[in-house]
Enzyme design. Structure first.
Site, PDB file in Angstrom:
ATOM      1  N   HIS A  46       0.862  -1.184   0.000  1.00 22.11           N
ATOM      2  CA  HIS A  46       0.000   0.000   0.000  1.00 22.11           C
ATOM      3  C   HIS A  46       0.896   1.230   0.000  1.00 22.11           C
ATOM      4  O   HIS A  46       2.034   1.190   0.499  1.00 22.11           O
ATOM      5  CB  HIS A  46      -0.869   0.031   1.252  1.00 22.11           C
ATOM      6  CG  HIS A  46      -1.952  -0.994   1.276  1.00 22.11           C
ATOM      7  ND1 HIS A  46      -3.147  -0.782   1.919  1.00 22.11           N
ATOM      8  CD2 HIS A  46      -2.035  -2.236   0.750  1.00 22.11           C
ATOM      9  CE1 HIS A  46      -3.916  -1.846   1.794  1.00 22.11           C
ATOM     10  NE2 HIS A  46      -3.260  -2.738   1.093  1.00 22.11           N
ATOM     11  N   GLU A  48       0.891   3.871   1.832  1.00 23.88           N
ATOM     12  CA  GLU A  48       1.320   4.284   3.165  1.00 23.88           C
ATOM     13  C   GLU A  48       2.477   3.428   3.679  1.00 23.88           C
ATOM     14  O   GLU A  48       3.444   3.949   4.232  1.00 23.88           O
ATOM     15  CB  GLU A  48       0.154   4.176   4.176  1.00 23.88           C
ATOM     16  CG  GLU A  48      -1.044   5.010   3.829  1.00 23.88           C
ATOM     17  CD  GLU A  48      -2.114   4.268   3.039  1.00 23.88           C
ATOM     18  OE1 GLU A  48      -3.302   4.515   3.274  1.00 23.88           O
ATOM     19  OE2 GLU A  48      -1.751   3.434   2.181  1.00 23.88           O
ATOM     20  N   CYS A  79      -2.814  -0.090   7.417  1.00 25.01           N
ATOM     21  CA  CYS A  79      -2.015   1.126   7.279  1.00 25.01           C
ATOM     22  C   CYS A  79      -2.181   2.048   8.484  1.00 25.01           C
ATOM     23  O   CYS A  79      -1.218   2.681   8.918  1.00 25.01           O
ATOM     24  CB  CYS A  79      -2.372   1.840   5.982  1.00 25.01           C
ATOM     25  SG  CYS A  79      -1.860   0.908   4.514  1.00 25.01           S
TER      26      CYS A  79
END
Length: 144
Positions: A46, A48, A79
């Protein structure tokens, strides 16, 4: 947030869900990233997580004290946990996640299990732009 949106556009260009993240500390960008789950075939990639990883390497520390992370979409539970565990001081996100009504972000960031509390807020100025980017992406996917 504008730079996070540029990162999200890079993700879109590569067929990824258009989410971008930027980490700022002492008024300087220390990391930026975009989703790479499809390209790298890894559920952890992801925006993040990738940005946090870059920031930790740059600072040579897992503690990102006094940093702010800008993300185009409200972080998922994974996240949000990583943001808190990295001790990021503040999260600013653009679009709300579709499950926002379940308060996952608030539940995680205010959890008594975590010894660090991350402040968070929605960026009202860029909310529409971030949201539209995601809507357009998924609309195109559904047409295929």
């Amino acid at each position: 947030m504008e730079i996070a949106i540029k990162e999200a556009l890079k993700a879109k260009k590569h067929g990824e869900v258009p989410i971008g993240a930027v980490i700022v500390k002492d008024d300087k960008i220390i990391a930026k990233a975009y989703n790479k789950r499809e390209r790298k075939k890894n559920a952890l990639y992801h925006a993040e997580i990738l940005a946090i990883n870059k920031a930790c390497k740059k600072l040579k520390s897992w503690r990102l004290d006094n940093a702010t992370i800008y993300v185009t979409l409200e972080p998922c539970p994974m996240c949000a946990g990583a943001i808190s565990n990295a001790r990021i001081k503040k999260l600013i996100y653009g679009a709300s996640e579709k499950s926002s009504d379940q308060n996952f972000l608030e539940l995680i960031l205010s959890s008594t299990r975590l010894n660090h509390k991350t402040l968070y807020e929605k960026d009202e100025q860029y909310e529409q732009q971030c949201s539209q980017l995601l809507k357009d992406f998924f609309k195109k996917i559904r047409k295929k």
